[in-house]
Design a protein around this motif. Structure first.
Motif, PDB file in Angstrom:
ATOM      1  N   GLN A 119      39.794  39.835  41.774  1.00 52.03           N
ATOM      2  CA  GLN A 119      41.121  40.255  41.317  1.00 52.03           C
ATOM      3  C   GLN A 119      42.184  39.880  42.353  1.00 52.03           C
ATOM      4  O   GLN A 119      42.979  40.715  42.797  1.00 52.03           O
ATOM      5  CB  GLN A 119      41.128  41.756  41.001  1.00 52.03           C
TER       6      GLN A 119
ATOM      7  N   LEU B 220      25.561  43.909  36.143  1.00 50.42           N
ATOM      8  CA  LEU B 220      25.664  44.607  37.433  1.00 50.42           C
ATOM      9  C   LEU B 220      27.070  44.465  38.035  1.00 50.42           C
ATOM     10  O   LEU B 220      27.252  44.586  39.241  1.00 50.42           O
ATOM     11  CB  LEU B 220      24.618  44.066  38.415  1.00 50.42           C
ATOM     12  N   GLY B 221      28.046  44.198  37.178  1.00 48.87           N
ATOM     13  CA  GLY B 221      29.409  43.940  37.638  1.00 48.87           C
ATOM     14  C   GLY B 221      30.018  45.090  38.417  1.00 48.87           C
ATOM     15  O   GLY B 221      30.822  44.881  39.323  1.00 48.87           O
ATOM     16  N   SER B 222      29.604  46.321  38.081  1.00 46.58           N
ATOM     17  CA  SER B 222      30.211  47.490  38.737  1.00 46.58           C
ATOM     18  C   SER B 222      29.879  47.560  40.223  1.00 46.58           C
ATOM     19  O   SER B 222      30.543  48.267  40.976  1.00 46.58           O
ATOM     20  CB  SER B 222      29.726  48.762  38.034  1.00 46.58           C
ATOM     21  N   LEU B 223      28.835  46.830  40.637  1.00 43.60           N
ATOM     22  CA  LEU B 223      28.446  46.861  42.056  1.00 43.60           C
ATOM     23  C   LEU B 223      29.423  46.095  42.936  1.00 43.60           C
ATOM     24  O   LEU B 223      29.431  46.268  44.154  1.00 43.60           O
ATOM     25  CB  LEU B 223      27.038  46.274  42.241  1.00 43.60           C
ATOM     26  N   ASP B 224      30.234  45.219  42.319  1.00 42.26           N
ATOM     27  CA  ASP B 224      31.212  44.451  43.090  1.00 42.26           C
ATOM     28  C   ASP B 224      30.556  43.613  44.186  1.00 42.26           C
ATOM     29  O   ASP B 224      31.034  43.585  45.313  1.00 42.26           O
ATOM     30  CB  ASP B 224      32.225  45.409  43.743  1.00 42.26           C
TER      31      ASP B 224
ATOM     32  N   GLU C 150      37.001  37.263  39.990  1.00 41.17           N
ATOM     33  CA  GLU C 150      36.018  38.271  40.409  1.00 41.17           C
ATOM     34  C   GLU C 150      36.613  39.266  41.388  1.00 41.17           C
ATOM     35  O   GLU C 150      36.344  40.454  41.330  1.00 41.17           O
ATOM     36  CB  GLU C 150      34.806  37.584  41.055  1.00 41.17           C
TER      37      GLU C 150
ATOM     38  N   SER D 238      28.425  39.201  38.136  1.00 45.09           N
ATOM     39  CA  SER D 238      29.840  38.973  37.854  1.00 45.09           C
ATOM     40  C   SER D 238      30.464  40.191  37.157  1.00 45.09           C
ATOM     41  O   SER D 238      29.761  41.022  36.585  1.00 45.09           O
ATOM     42  CB  SER D 238      30.015  37.732  36.986  1.00 45.09           C
ATOM     43  N   ARG D 239      31.777  40.275  37.218  1.00 43.94           N
ATOM     44  CA  ARG D 239      32.512  41.421  36.664  1.00 43.94           C
ATOM     45  C   ARG D 239      32.105  41.737  35.234  1.00 43.94           C
ATOM     46  O   ARG D 239      32.045  42.897  34.840  1.00 43.94           O
ATOM     47  CB  ARG D 239      34.014  41.104  36.656  1.00 43.94           C
ATOM     48  N   ARG D 240      31.856  40.679  34.458  1.00 40.06           N
ATOM     49  CA  ARG D 240      31.523  40.888  33.055  1.00 40.06           C
ATOM     50  C   ARG D 240      30.013  41.004  32.855  1.00 40.06           C
ATOM     51  O   ARG D 240      29.542  41.186  31.750  1.00 40.06           O
ATOM     52  CB  ARG D 240      32.057  39.725  32.214  1.00 40.06           C
TER      53      ARG D 240
ATOM     54  N   ASP E   4      39.499  36.811  34.182  1.00 39.73           N
ATOM     55  CA  ASP E   4      40.306  38.020  34.029  1.00 39.73           C
ATOM     56  C   ASP E   4      41.564  37.869  34.867  1.00 39.73           C
ATOM     57  O   ASP E   4      41.793  38.606  35.829  1.00 39.73           O
ATOM     58  CB  ASP E   4      39.498  39.255  34.469  1.00 39.73           C
TER      59      ASP E   4
END
Lengths: 235, 287
Positions: free
Chosen positions: B202, A91-95, B200, A86-88, B220
């Motif tokens: 956005q 590994l969130g940067s992997l999208d 997630e 998940s974004r938070r 978010d």
């Protein structure tokens, strides 16, 4: 029974009319679970061979873990994978959350212990005398492993079937990490849950029939492979 | 008096005392049991995920059971579509849903005794705080959706025939847009999951205000647009015709439209969010 008959007729009509994108959903199921089983075989078969052939304390612990892993709740795998991606999460940067790769990751985690444990059981049942004989004839460790693999090929096919069965019919994890998005991450099991929730038992039941037919078809193919392996043994 | 005799007398006294105590205990036990009611009757309430997720039912159900101890409420939280289906099959005694036209049709088809307004809350358009489509500056809800479609900004749709999904489709209709394509994500899931997916990815999404405010901390997403009469979300109660517990269903409908429940609804959310999440608007009710 009229409830079932009506729902089924309604469902077949819905699939036939194309209002439910059944083939897209089936294709996604096969692509995701096929990829997951392929990865699980690459990781799980060597691991299973090691577990089935070695005799050590570490192996005993790992074997217990693999067997316990067969009962790993998919919903827990889904939760942890979703949190990681998940974004938070770390590994969130992997999208990756709510994409097909995320579903493959979760299904690999579910399938590896299954493939490893069934392979281990098959490898362990290969007579030890045979392996001793091979060693006395100068076989290397790798040769010996290949020999065990050949002897245990029935169990190997069973391992693939069990792994595939576990992931193709799993719903909790793929719902959590895939998100059931139309046209991208919607698979048969999540579509069945969705239609049931919507009160549309027809498409849900029809999709269930397709799912069952698919599982039977895959097992028919695997049984054929097994039979040709038997013929190979007798020749 | 020998020791032996004394012990006998003592023993007799103890025995008499024991009998008296047992008798008194039995009497009070019987009396207590007489004041207690028979075990409560099951009352199945089918409702939408939004009433469950917002926590409103955690307040209303215990209050109803206190007012009517003869019933034990079982809540089934599903989409409006399945709630109506459960009512049709008599698997639910009473419905609390938010799709007024469908509820009216349900009653007209003879499945429900009547439908009554209970309360309303608002739909809100939420999305990434950066608001790439400029939805916050829209004239009305339809205009906001037009802007999103024009920008092809990601939009998460529930796509599950729920009340919220039907509202969303009506708004697209008003905007004159046929949504579809890579930017339009159809989740086929409930409000909570759809909000998570929107956060997630956005993406923009239409949510009921209660669920959004309850989950805000883990999302978010920002509330971008809500200033529109057309975003009102009306809840209704429908006792099911010929339900297993029809009497309980009627009493629940009367109670939830009555002054006590309406007061509870008006107070709900004030402590946590500084304002009430639901506005009660029942046209009076039973006692």
């Amino acid at each position: 029974m009229s409830l079932f008959a009506e729902a089924f007729a309604d469902g077949v009509a819905a699939l036939a009319s194309g209002s439910v994108d059944v083939w897209g959903v089936v294709a996604t199921s096969l692509r995701v679970s096929g990829a997951a089983v392929a990865f699980a075989v690459v990781v799980g078969v060597p691991a299973g061979l090691y577990l089935g052939m070695r005799r050590s304390a570490a192996r005993n612990v790992l074997l217990v873990l693999a067997n316990a892993g067969m009962g790993l709740p998919p919903v827990v795998v889904g939760l942890v994978t979703a949190m990681l991606l998940s974004r938070r999460g770390p590994l969130g940067s992997l999208d990756l959350l709510y994409t097909r790769p995320a579903m493959v990751i979760a299904q690999v985690i579910i399938a590896v212990p299954v493939v490893a444990a069934v392979t281990a059981a098959a490898a362990a049942s290969v007579p030890f005398e045979l392996r001793l004989q091979a060693r006395s004839l100068g076989a290397s460790r790798l040769h010996e492993a290949m020999l065990v693999l050949r002897e245990a090929r029935m169990g190997l096919i069973a391992a693939v079937a069990a792994g595939f069965g576990a992931v193709i019919s799993e719903v909790g994890a793929v719902m959590m990490v895939g998100g059931n998005l139309e046209g991208s991450t919607r698979v048969m099991t999540t579509a069945i849950v969705q239609y049931t929730r919507m009160g549309r038992y027809g498409p849900a039941l029809a999709l269930s029939a397709v799912l069952l037919a698919l599982i039977v078809a895959v097992n028919v193919v695997l049984a054929q492979v097994q039979r040709s392996a038997e013929r190979f043994e007798r020749s | 008096m020998s020791d032996h005799r004394m012990w006998l007398a003592f023993g007799r006294a103890v025995a008499v005392a024991a009998v008296v105590v047992a008798f008194v205990a039995l009497q009070t036990g019987c009396a207590l049991r007489q004041t207690q009611k028979a075990s409560p009757q099951r009352l199945v309430l089918a409702t939408t995920t939004s009433t469950q997720d917002s926590g409103l039912l955690d307040v209303l159900v215990p209050a109803f059971e206190t007012a009517h101890p003869e019933y034990a409420v079982e809540v089934i939280a599903v989409g409006t579509g399945e709630a109506l289906r459960l009512g049709e099959q008599k698997d639910a005694d009473v419905l609390l849903v938010h799709a007024p036209e469908d509820e009216a049709a349900f009653v007209a088809a003879g499945h429900g005794i009547e439908r009554r307004d209970v309360c309303y809350n608002r739909f809100v358009l939420v999305g990434p705080a950066s608001d790439p489509a400029g939805a916050a500056h829209a004239a009305d809800a339809a205009d906001a959706l037009k802007r999103i479609a024009a920008r092809q900004a990601l939009f998460a749709s529930r796509g599950d025939d729920s009340g919220t999904h039907k509202k969303e489709l009506a708004l697209w209709n008003a905007a004159g847009v046929k949504p579809g394509g890579a930017w339009y994500l159809v989740t086929g899931q409930g409000m909570g999951e759809t909000l998570k997916i929107a956060s997630e990815k956005q993406a923009y999404t239409l949510s009921d205000e209660a669920t959004f405010l309850t989950m805000r901390g883990s999302l978010d997403l920002a509330q971008l647009f809500d200033a529109d009469q057309s975003l009102r979300n009306q809840y209704g109660v429908v006792p099911v015709t010929g339900a297993k517990n029809e009497r309980g269903a009627r009493e629940f409908a009367d109670w939830i439209c009555g002054p006590d429940a309406q007061r509870l609804i008006a107070r709900f959310g004030v402590d946590e969010f500084g304002r009430s999440l639901f506005v009660p608007n029942a046209q009076g009710g039973g006692s």
